[in-house]
Scaffold this motif. Structure first.
Motif, PDB file in Angstrom:
ATOM      1  N   GLY A 262       0.816  -1.195   0.000  1.00 46.05           N
ATOM      2  CA  GLY A 262       0.000   0.000   0.000  1.00 46.05           C
ATOM      3  C   GLY A 262       0.852   1.247   0.000  1.00 46.05           C
ATOM      4  N   PRO A 263       0.232   2.401   0.148  1.00 43.26           N
ATOM      5  CA  PRO A 263       0.980   3.659   0.202  1.00 43.26           C
ATOM      6  C   PRO A 263       1.949   3.673   1.385  1.00 43.26           C
ATOM      7  CG  PRO A 263      -1.378   4.053  -0.074  1.00 43.26           C
ATOM      8  CD  PRO A 263      -1.226   2.607   0.255  1.00 43.26           C
ATOM      9  N   VAL A 264       2.949   4.531   1.305  1.00 45.25           N
ATOM     10  CA  VAL A 264       3.945   4.626   2.365  1.00 45.25           C
ATOM     11  C   VAL A 264       3.291   4.827   3.723  1.00 45.25           C
ATOM     12  CG1 VAL A 264       5.758   6.121   3.300  1.00 45.25           C
ATOM     13  CG2 VAL A 264       5.848   5.418   0.906  1.00 45.25           C
ATOM     14  N   GLU A 265       2.307   5.685   3.814  1.00 38.18           N
ATOM     15  CA  GLU A 265       1.679   5.987   5.101  1.00 38.18           C
ATOM     16  C   GLU A 265       1.002   4.749   5.686  1.00 38.18           C
ATOM     17  OE1 GLU A 265       2.026   8.580   6.884  1.00 38.18           O
ATOM     18  OE2 GLU A 265       3.087   9.825   5.429  1.00 38.18           O
ATOM     19  N   LEU A 266       0.385   3.936   4.844  1.00 35.13           N
ATOM     20  CA  LEU A 266      -0.262   2.719   5.326  1.00 35.13           C
ATOM     21  C   LEU A 266       0.774   1.737   5.882  1.00 35.13           C
ATOM     22  CD1 LEU A 266      -2.683   0.789   5.614  1.00 35.13           C
ATOM     23  CD2 LEU A 266      -2.214   0.015   3.270  1.00 35.13           C
ATOM     24  N   VAL A 267       1.829   1.468   5.104  1.00 39.29           N
ATOM     25  CA  VAL A 267       2.857   0.530   5.561  1.00 39.29           C
ATOM     26  C   VAL A 267       3.551   1.056   6.814  1.00 39.29           C
ATOM     27  CG1 VAL A 267       5.104  -0.457   4.943  1.00 39.29           C
ATOM     28  CG2 VAL A 267       3.210  -0.525   3.312  1.00 39.29           C
ATOM     29  N   ALA A 268       3.874   2.336   6.834  1.00 45.96           N
ATOM     30  CA  ALA A 268       4.504   2.926   8.022  1.00 45.96           C
ATOM     31  C   ALA A 268       3.592   2.802   9.238  1.00 45.96           C
ATOM     32  CB  ALA A 268       4.840   4.395   7.764  1.00 45.96           C
ATOM     33  N   LEU A 298       5.191   1.098  -9.657  1.00 44.16           N
ATOM     34  CA  LEU A 298       4.811   2.215 -10.526  1.00 44.16           C
ATOM     35  C   LEU A 298       3.672   3.034  -9.942  1.00 44.16           C
ATOM     36  CD1 LEU A 298       5.044   0.494 -14.032  1.00 44.16           C
ATOM     37  CD2 LEU A 298       6.690   2.063 -12.955  1.00 44.16           C
ATOM     38  N   ASP A 299       2.829   2.384  -9.130  1.00 43.50           N
ATOM     39  CA  ASP A 299       1.707   3.114  -8.537  1.00 43.50           C
ATOM     40  C   ASP A 299       2.090   3.797  -7.225  1.00 43.50           C
ATOM     41  OD1 ASP A 299       1.943   0.957  -6.856  1.00 43.50           O
ATOM     42  OD2 ASP A 299      -0.022   0.105  -7.302  1.00 43.50           O
ATOM     43  N   GLY A 300       3.389   3.711  -6.854  1.00 53.04           N
ATOM     44  CA  GLY A 300       3.843   4.385  -5.648  1.00 53.04           C
ATOM     45  C   GLY A 300       3.689   3.586  -4.379  1.00 53.04           C
ATOM     46  N   ASN A 301       3.176   2.362  -4.478  1.00 52.50           N
ATOM     47  CA  ASN A 301       2.981   1.532  -3.298  1.00 52.50           C
ATOM     48  C   ASN A 301       4.284   0.853  -2.872  1.00 52.50           C
ATOM     49  OD1 ASN A 301       0.278   2.127  -3.023  1.00 52.50           O
ATOM     50  ND2 ASN A 301      -0.389   0.393  -4.289  1.00 52.50           N
ATOM     51  N   VAL A 302       4.375   0.524  -1.584  1.00 51.24           N
ATOM     52  CA  VAL A 302       5.502  -0.219  -1.025  1.00 51.24           C
ATOM     53  C   VAL A 302       4.952  -1.444  -0.312  1.00 51.24           C
ATOM     54  CG1 VAL A 302       6.998   1.788  -0.775  1.00 51.24           C
ATOM     55  CG2 VAL A 302       5.455   1.182   1.081  1.00 51.24           C
ATOM     56  N   SER A 303       5.842  -2.371   0.072  1.00 50.13           N
ATOM     57  CA  SER A 303       5.377  -3.615   0.664  1.00 50.13           C
ATOM     58  C   SER A 303       6.073  -3.891   1.996  1.00 50.13           C
ATOM     59  CB  SER A 303       5.619  -4.787  -0.293  1.00 50.13           C
ATOM     60  OG  SER A 303       6.998  -4.944  -0.549  1.00 50.13           O
ATOM     61  N   VAL A 304       5.440  -4.736   2.775  1.00 46.96           N
ATOM     62  CA  VAL A 304       5.969  -5.192   4.054  1.00 46.96           C
ATOM     63  C   VAL A 304       5.436  -6.598   4.300  1.00 46.96           C
ATOM     64  CG1 VAL A 304       4.017  -4.206   5.347  1.00 46.96           C
ATOM     65  CG2 VAL A 304       6.178  -4.660   6.527  1.00 46.96           C
ATOM     66  N   ARG A 381       5.417   9.352  12.090  1.00 47.56           N
ATOM     67  CA  ARG A 381       5.974  10.224  11.056  1.00 47.56           C
ATOM     68  C   ARG A 381       7.397   9.809  10.690  1.00 47.56           C
ATOM     69  NH1 ARG A 381       6.361  16.875  11.444  1.00 47.56           N
ATOM     70  NH2 ARG A 381       7.477  17.182   9.465  1.00 47.56           N
ATOM     71  N   ALA A 382       8.221   9.508  11.722  1.00 47.37           N
ATOM     72  CA  ALA A 382       9.595   9.077  11.456  1.00 47.37           C
ATOM     73  C   ALA A 382       9.604   7.729  10.745  1.00 47.37           C
ATOM     74  CB  ALA A 382      10.380   9.004  12.764  1.00 47.37           C
ATOM     75  N   MET A 383       8.652   6.869  11.091  1.00 49.32           N
ATOM     76  CA  MET A 383       8.599   5.566  10.428  1.00 49.32           C
ATOM     77  C   MET A 383       8.293   5.737   8.944  1.00 49.32           C
ATOM     78  SD  MET A 383       9.151   2.413  11.281  1.00 49.32           S
ATOM     79  CE  MET A 383       8.754   2.163  13.030  1.00 49.32           C
ATOM     80  N   ALA A 384       7.437   6.679   8.619  1.00 54.84           N
ATOM     81  CA  ALA A 384       7.149   6.943   7.205  1.00 54.84           C
ATOM     82  C   ALA A 384       8.398   7.446   6.484  1.00 54.84           C
ATOM     83  CB  ALA A 384       6.023   7.963   7.087  1.00 54.84           C
ATOM     84  N   ASP A 385       9.186   8.285   7.153  1.00 56.46           N
ATOM     85  CA  ASP A 385      10.437   8.749   6.551  1.00 56.46           C
ATOM     86  C   ASP A 385      11.397   7.583   6.314  1.00 56.46           C
ATOM     87  OD1 ASP A 385       9.538  11.365   6.572  1.00 56.46           O
ATOM     88  OD2 ASP A 385      10.522  11.856   8.484  1.00 56.46           O
ATOM     89  N   ILE A 386      11.429   6.636   7.250  1.00 55.82           N
ATOM     90  CA  ILE A 386      12.307   5.468   7.105  1.00 55.82           C
ATOM     91  C   ILE A 386      11.861   4.609   5.928  1.00 55.82           C
ATOM     92  CG2 ILE A 386      13.008   3.298   8.199  1.00 55.82           C
ATOM     93  CD1 ILE A 386      12.812   4.852  10.914  1.00 55.82           C
ATOM     94  N   VAL A 387      10.559   4.377   5.812  1.00 56.64           N
ATOM     95  CA  VAL A 387      10.050   3.583   4.693  1.00 56.64           C
ATOM     96  C   VAL A 387      10.381   4.268   3.361  1.00 56.64           C
ATOM     97  CG1 VAL A 387       7.962   2.686   3.596  1.00 56.64           C
ATOM     98  CG2 VAL A 387       8.246   2.494   6.076  1.00 56.64           C
ATOM     99  N   ARG A 388      10.256   5.559   3.314  1.00 58.28           N
ATOM    100  CA  ARG A 388      10.622   6.288   2.085  1.00 58.28           C
ATOM    101  C   ARG A 388      12.118   6.141   1.792  1.00 58.28           C
ATOM    102  NH1 ARG A 388       7.367  10.318   4.556  1.00 58.28           N
ATOM    103  NH2 ARG A 388       5.281  10.403   3.613  1.00 58.28           N
ATOM    104  N   TYR A 389      12.932   6.212   2.845  1.00 52.96           N
ATOM    105  CA  TYR A 389      14.372   6.095   2.634  1.00 52.96           C
ATOM    106  C   TYR A 389      14.727   4.718   2.083  1.00 52.96           C
ATOM    107  CZ  TYR A 389      19.241   7.417   3.284  1.00 52.96           C
ATOM    108  OH  TYR A 389      20.547   7.754   3.050  1.00 52.96           O
ATOM    109  N   LEU A 390      14.037   3.691   2.542  1.00 51.18           N
ATOM    110  CA  LEU A 390      14.307   2.338   2.041  1.00 51.18           C
ATOM    111  C   LEU A 390      14.080   2.259   0.539  1.00 51.18           C
ATOM    112  CD1 LEU A 390      12.759   0.070   4.837  1.00 51.18           C
ATOM    113  CD2 LEU A 390      15.143   0.734   4.510  1.00 51.18           C
TER     114      LEU A 390
END
Length: 548
Positions: A262-268, A298-304, A381-390
């Protein structure tokens, strides 16, 4: 295997003086190798290989899991010795000493930095590989096992599981890791929140010291027995065998592996919630997190992914997790039941439990790892930044076939109830979870040559940048690390001779860097144990405990 008769001081068939007479006059590597070979043969140790032997490369590379240390520019040992008995092991240690070679001890070859089969500063060395010392004897009546240090976790698990469905052992999930190394560094795994580390479940051991003596728990003394259970491998001698406490498990356990995208915010948000839940679950629950690196889809989603094991039936696991972690949206179909042995094979990535004793399974990679511990929850919020950094990490287009991941392992439970000084492993009460970072790449892949080397450089550089990015969110004073995830970025001893070379300054340097990270306040007691059992620093490596 007659570990029960381990002597307080076992008499060898040769004396140290007899061995020293085998010493060659030459100081070069070839001379040392000839001296070692002569000594070994004269005392009945015949299973070894020299660089001039056809078998040498195959034996040396047989259990190198990190291909960074199989490259041509990495220094190679003067010999690899594979003792087949305790007496062979004792003789091998003494012959290595007499030949002026540094001693490296290899069990499964999984050292993240290759410390069990490499040397600093081109110091001549010999590898004593205990892979052939792999016998396991299980006693169901006493719920114990004697396991030689060359046995892999898979060989141990298979022997324990075949003895009955009600016993298990608490250690890691990789089936090809050797017992000699993983127990020496602690040994965290899926049962650790219930039963502690592998090292917490050692009842006795047989240690071959620098003088070739075979010492059991009583003979080695309280401090040395304490040190070998979590103080890291390669410092104390060669562990010949461990006596292990086996632990009770139900006939079936629950296993789960759940992926979410899902989106970064959801995974974070899921990971943020996990860190509040997983360390506080009942002791028989284990639920970890796996976050891959690299660009999002491509849709901007990330996984966990969330993987877990529960020592109980599926309905209990499902009910507890739905109540404590409703955000995960766990479905009944995402859980299953299996025997502990079958679940162990599943977590090792194997098809069946019958594959557990196979030492050669699995692919080998070029990789670099690091570790951290988290003691306070990371904000959403910091977790979302970490997921983006990954998402900025490997794989990257044009940078070869590589990748990376971050694994979060929950602590709490029994891990928090065992005192930080009970063993050298200090990461106990107050630790929420451990963090493992890893990047990997393929230097033999389609790019080849310079482009492949560039892929490795990119991966390692990015990993170090991630480690720096995480600094505000992890433990401090010191920034802690797990000794079984060795990391030479933390510092190194820089030995320049096969033995000796330690000093107060060397101890101070180690204490202020990797020593504090791995062992915290336990480091000075480890120095005392090292000074007692190996004052000549015969057993050393880039991050071995220095004596005073």
């Amino acid at each position: 295997m007659s570990c029960s008769i381990a002597a307080l001081v076992v008499s060898l068939f040769l004396s140290l003086n007899q061995i020293i007479s085998c010493r060659a006059a030459g100081a070069d590597d070839d001379g040392a190798a000839r001296s070692l070979a002569s000594c070994l043969i004269s005392h009945g140790v015949t299973n070894f290989t020299l660089p001039t032997s056809r078998s040498y490369a195959g034996v040396l590379n047989s259990s190198i899991s990190n291909l960074r240390f199989a490259l041509p520019d990495v220094g190679k040992p003067a010999a690899v010795v594979l003792p087949g008995s305790r007496q062979d092991l004792q003789r091998s240690v003494l012959c290595a000493r007499s030949s002026s070679l540094a001693v490296r001890v290899r069990s499964g070859g999984h050292s993240y930095e290759g410390l069990s089969y490499t040397s600093e500063n081109r110091v001549p060395f010999v590898v004593i590989d205990v892979a052939n010392l792999n016998r396991v004897r299980v006693d169901r009546g006493s719920a114990t096992a004697w396991a030689e240090a060359g046995a892999t976790l898979g060989e141990l698990y298979h022997a324990v599981g075949r003895s009955g469905r009600s016993l298990a052992f608490s250690a890691g999930s990789c089936s090809t890791i050797g017992l000699g190394g993983t127990v020496s560094g602690g040994g965290f795994g899926l049962l650790s929140r219930r039963f502690g580390l592998a090292a917490d479940n050692v009842l006795d051991a047989v240690l071959v010291d620098a003088d070739g003596r075979a010492l059991d728990r009583a003979a080695m003394g309280r401090d040395v027995f304490w040190a070998i259970r979590g103080g890291g491998g390669g410092s104390w001698g060669v562990v010949y065998a461990w006596k292990l406490r086996l632990v009770p498990v139900p006939r079936n356990v629950t296993v789960l592996s759940v992926g979410r995208t899902g989106p970064v915010e959801l995974v974070a948000g899921l990971v943020h919630r996990w860190q509040l839940v997983a360390p506080s679950l009942p002791d028989d629950f284990y639920l970890s997190v796996y976050l891959p690196t690299g660009p999002s889809s491509l849709d901007g989603n990330v996984s966990v992914s969330f993987s877990g094991q529960v020592l109980g039936p599926k309905h209990r696991a499902l009910s507890a997790l739905r109540q404590s972690f409703p955000e995960l949206g766990l479905a009944e179909s995402e859980l299953g039941e299996a025997s502990w042995l079958d679940a162990t094979a599943q977590f090792a990535g194997l098809d069946t439990a019958a594959d557990l004793p196979n030492r050669q399974l699995g692919s080998r990679q070029y990789f670099k790892g690091k570790s951290d511990y988290v003691r306070s929850p990371i904000s959403r919020r910091a977790m979302a930044d970490i997921v983006r950094y990954l998402s900025t990490g490997p794989p990257r287009q044009g940078q070869g076939q590589g990748g990376g991941y971050v694994i979060l392992d929950p602590y709490g439970g029994a891990m928090a109830r065992i005192a930080s000084g009970d063993t050298p492993f200090p990461h106990r009460a107050g630790t929420l979870y451990g963090v493992q970072y890893q990047v990997y790449w393929d230097e033999d892949g389609e790019l080849g040559g310079r482009a492949a080397a560039a892929a490795g450089e990119f991966c390692v550089r990015w990993l170090r940048s991630l480690y720096a990015f995480m600094a505000p969110h992890v433990s401090k004073g010191p920034r802690a690390a797990y000794v079984n995830y060795l990391d030479l970025d933390l510092g190194a001893n820089n030995w320049t001779a096969p033995a000796g070379g330690s000093s107060k300054a060397a101890v101070a340097r180690a204490r202020s860097s990797w020593g504090a990270a791995y062992f915290g306040d336990n480091f000075d007691r480890l120095v005392g144990a090292k000074t007692a059992v190996d004052p000549g620093n015969v057993f050393n490596n880039a991050q071995s405990i220095p004596p005073l």
